[in-house]
Write a protein that holds these residues in place. Structure first.
Motif, PDB file in Angstrom:
ATOM      1  N   LYS A 106     -11.406   2.212  17.631  1.00 24.01           N
ATOM      2  CA  LYS A 106     -11.960   2.624  16.206  1.00 24.01           C
ATOM      3  C   LYS A 106     -10.799   2.250  15.345  1.00 24.01           C
ATOM      4  O   LYS A 106     -11.150   2.284  14.109  1.00 24.01           O
ATOM      5  N   ILE A 107      -9.752   1.935  15.924  1.00 29.69           N
ATOM      6  CA  ILE A 107      -8.377   1.384  15.171  1.00 29.69           C
ATOM      7  C   ILE A 107      -8.263  -0.008  14.929  1.00 29.69           C
ATOM      8  O   ILE A 107      -8.222  -0.566  15.872  1.00 29.69           O
ATOM      9  N   ARG A 108      -8.067  -0.271  13.837  1.00 36.27           N
ATOM     10  CA  ARG A 108      -8.093  -1.729  13.285  1.00 36.27           C
ATOM     11  C   ARG A 108      -6.875  -2.010  12.497  1.00 36.27           C
ATOM     12  O   ARG A 108      -6.439  -0.900  11.999  1.00 36.27           O
ATOM     13  N   THR A 109      -6.316  -3.144  12.316  1.00 31.82           N
ATOM     14  CA  THR A 109      -5.449  -3.111  11.060  1.00 31.82           C
ATOM     15  C   THR A 109      -6.118  -3.623   9.823  1.00 31.82           C
ATOM     16  O   THR A 109      -7.017  -4.276   9.856  1.00 31.82           O
ATOM     17  N   CYS A 110      -5.530  -2.943   8.649  1.00 33.10           N
ATOM     18  CA  CYS A 110      -5.935  -3.249   7.471  1.00 33.10           C
ATOM     19  C   CYS A 110      -5.795  -4.565   7.100  1.00 33.10           C
ATOM     20  O   CYS A 110      -4.837  -5.274   7.014  1.00 33.10           O
ATOM     21  N   SER A 111      -6.911  -5.476   6.532  1.00 33.72           N
ATOM     22  CA  SER A 111      -6.713  -6.770   6.126  1.00 33.72           C
ATOM     23  C   SER A 111      -5.909  -6.796   5.134  1.00 33.72           C
ATOM     24  O   SER A 111      -5.468  -8.044   4.836  1.00 33.72           O
ATOM     25  N   ARG A 112      -5.505  -6.031   4.263  1.00 33.55           N
ATOM     26  CA  ARG A 112      -4.653  -6.226   3.057  1.00 33.55           C
ATOM     27  C   ARG A 112      -3.139  -5.843   3.578  1.00 33.55           C
ATOM     28  O   ARG A 112      -2.251  -6.702   3.064  1.00 33.55           O
ATOM     29  N   CYS A 113      -2.935  -4.664   3.921  1.00 32.82           N
ATOM     30  CA  CYS A 113      -1.523  -4.345   4.332  1.00 32.82           C
ATOM     31  C   CYS A 113      -1.122  -4.316   5.794  1.00 32.82           C
ATOM     32  O   CYS A 113       0.042  -3.980   5.922  1.00 32.82           O
ATOM     33  N   ASN A 114      -2.169  -4.381   6.770  1.00 33.42           N
ATOM     34  CA  ASN A 114      -1.648  -4.532   8.102  1.00 33.42           C
ATOM     35  C   ASN A 114      -1.527  -3.090   8.587  1.00 33.42           C
ATOM     36  O   ASN A 114      -0.909  -2.995  10.115  1.00 33.42           O
ATOM     37  N   ASN A 115      -1.618  -2.251   7.935  1.00 33.88           N
ATOM     38  CA  ASN A 115      -1.473  -0.615   8.483  1.00 33.88           C
ATOM     39  C   ASN A 115      -2.517  -0.308   9.548  1.00 33.88           C
ATOM     40  O   ASN A 115      -3.601  -1.062   9.539  1.00 33.88           O
ATOM     41  N   PHE A 116      -2.151   0.278  10.638  1.00 29.67           N
ATOM     42  CA  PHE A 116      -3.211   0.688  11.555  1.00 29.67           C
ATOM     43  C   PHE A 116      -4.218   1.721  10.850  1.00 29.67           C
ATOM     44  O   PHE A 116      -3.539   2.420  10.287  1.00 29.67           O
ATOM     45  N   SER A 117      -5.485   1.414  11.090  1.00 34.23           N
ATOM     46  CA  SER A 117      -6.328   2.200  10.245  1.00 34.23           C
ATOM     47  C   SER A 117      -7.655   2.265  11.046  1.00 34.23           C
ATOM     48  O   SER A 117      -8.368   1.646  11.466  1.00 34.23           O
ATOM     49  N   ASP A 118      -8.386   3.466  10.737  1.00 34.73           N
ATOM     50  CA  ASP A 118      -9.951   3.473  10.969  1.00 34.73           C
ATOM     51  C   ASP A 118     -10.805   2.910   9.824  1.00 34.73           C
ATOM     52  O   ASP A 118     -12.063   2.906  10.142  1.00 34.73           O
ATOM     53  N   SER A 119     -10.330   2.494   8.824  1.00 33.82           N
ATOM     54  CA  SER A 119     -11.073   1.781   7.773  1.00 33.82           C
ATOM     55  C   SER A 119     -10.581   0.566   7.283  1.00 33.82           C
ATOM     56  O   SER A 119      -9.464   0.364   7.390  1.00 33.82           O
ATOM     57  N   ASP A 120     -11.207  -0.150   6.681  1.00 38.78           N
ATOM     58  CA  ASP A 120     -10.708  -1.524   5.957  1.00 38.78           C
ATOM     59  C   ASP A 120     -11.351  -1.744   4.651  1.00 38.78           C
ATOM     60  O   ASP A 120     -12.633  -2.036   4.671  1.00 38.78           O
ATOM     61  N   PRO A 121     -10.689  -1.777   3.535  1.00 38.93           N
ATOM     62  CA  PRO A 121      -8.899  -1.442   3.404  1.00 38.93           C
ATOM     63  C   PRO A 121      -8.883  -0.097   3.952  1.00 38.93           C
ATOM     64  O   PRO A 121      -9.808   0.782   4.016  1.00 38.93           O
ATOM     65  N   CYS A 122      -7.383   0.023   4.336  1.00 38.70           N
ATOM     66  CA  CYS A 122      -7.064   1.582   4.649  1.00 38.70           C
ATOM     67  C   CYS A 122      -7.042   2.591   3.420  1.00 38.70           C
ATOM     68  O   CYS A 122      -7.123   2.022   2.610  1.00 38.70           O
ATOM     69  N   ARG A 123      -6.699   3.631   3.720  1.00 36.53           N
ATOM     70  CA  ARG A 123      -6.664   4.762   2.875  1.00 36.53           C
ATOM     71  C   ARG A 123      -5.598   4.458   1.955  1.00 36.53           C
ATOM     72  O   ARG A 123      -6.115   4.976   0.682  1.00 36.53           O
ATOM     73  N   TYR A 124      -4.699   3.865   2.044  1.00 37.79           N
ATOM     74  CA  TYR A 124      -3.649   3.620   0.943  1.00 37.79           C
ATOM     75  C   TYR A 124      -4.068   2.646   0.022  1.00 37.79           C
ATOM     76  O   TYR A 124      -3.955   2.504  -1.030  1.00 37.79           O
ATOM     77  N   CYS A 125      -4.702   1.409   0.793  1.00 40.02           N
ATOM     78  CA  CYS A 125      -5.128   0.168  -0.288  1.00 40.02           C
ATOM     79  C   CYS A 125      -6.244   0.460  -0.947  1.00 40.02           C
ATOM     80  O   CYS A 125      -6.705  -0.068  -1.907  1.00 40.02           O
ATOM     81  N   SER A 126      -7.266   1.687  -0.415  1.00 39.97           N
ATOM     82  CA  SER A 126      -8.298   1.683  -1.267  1.00 39.97           C
ATOM     83  C   SER A 126      -8.450   3.105  -1.939  1.00 39.97           C
ATOM     84  O   SER A 126      -9.237   3.498  -2.874  1.00 39.97           O
TER      85      SER A 126
END
Lengths: 199, 199
Positions: free
Chosen positions: B54-74
């Protein structure tokens, strides 16, 4: 929302459940799993499953083993006349490392601890008595830990086993080899004096 | 034959592959898995699988995340005008703990280290440049580690990014809050003097 994505949070929680692994250590481990290949993660998962699937306790000595009886109980080169009693399976390794013991083992899976509610019925003493009833064992070496619980367990077992007519001995408590007397605590020093032997 | 039954040996090996976990620690962990319930072991295996699934890296910021973009980017409450650049996903937590940063992040997944063969091409700099090309970000805060590699990375990025016309700043290096000057090393003390500010 928590600090981490839920699956990361959950893996950190699982690692934290190991005693001795703190918040930082668990976080570091979770990130290592994330960073490593899927094959690495699968190998770890397989190892966990296999340990639960294939490892049982030996019905004679209670050691963790993938065979029953275990390698020590079934080995033709290990004397059944001496049984070394230890608290935990890992303690067997400490004795084996000496390469000087060629008898068998018995694992209690604990030590007496009234404070923690651990009494004789919680230890694996029943099948030790069964083994002694076979009449083969001549000596029991009590190798429980040199602390309050281990000593209490050794004293309890000595009282229980001596009437059966078996020789009961206790590993020596004293100053460790290679240590400096200056740094020996008084309990250890006192045991070292008490158990002195003629040269 | 090894010291342990093969499945135990293999699980100990897997635990040992985590940096910071030694022979004793890995052995202790394997015995804990053995001692715990099968459900406990299954939960740990599930958590390892889920983190990989379930964990990928965010395509914008490269943070580990279960969503793309991640919580910080979105997040609509995080300003896209400031980007804090860190070496690792875990460093985000250190910044978040202050509760004073409300911008976005960018994870490099490493730091420049010629000795270890890590050059600019090994860091996630490409998609940082892409983000800057959008023209929204006005400031880049370089929050790489205060060590040789982190400093080198900050200097490299400052040279690369300033010509783009974005403001580039570096987190302050100095004596830690609550510490004692007596125990500050000379590098830290020297940075604290160099970066002194008027009161």
């Amino acid at each position: 929302m928590g600090d981490y994505a839920e699956p990361i949070e959950r893996l950190i929680d699982e690692f934290r459940r190991f005693p001795g692994i703190g918040a930082k250590g668990a976080q570091r481990m979770a990130y290592i799993v994330l960073r490593r290949s899927r094959e690495d993660a699968e190998r770890l998962r397989r190892a966990i499953a296999d340990v639960k699937d294939k490892i049982r306790t030996c019905s004679r000595c209670n050691n963790f083993s993938d065979s029953d009886p275990c390698r020590y109980c079934s080995s033709p080169t290990r004397s059944p006349e001496v049984i070394c009693v230890v608290e935990e399976p890992r303690d067997i390794l400490a004795v084996e490392k000496t390469r000087e013991y060629h008898g068998q083992y018995h694992v209690l899976h604990g030590a007496l601890s009234p404070i923690n509610g651990v009494g004789p019925a919680d230890l694996m003493i029943g099948n030790l008595l069964e083994r002694l009833r076979e009449g083969v064992a001549k000596e029991i070496i009590l190798a429980t830990n040199p602390n309050v619980e281990g000593e209490a367990t050794a004293i309890y077992l000595a009282k229980l086993l001596k009437p059966i007519g078996v020789r009961v001995s206790r590993i020596a408590l004293g100053v460790p080899v290679g240590s400096d007397l200056e740094y020996a605590d008084e309990m250890t020093m006192s045991k070292a004096l008490e158990h002195r032997h003629e040269m």
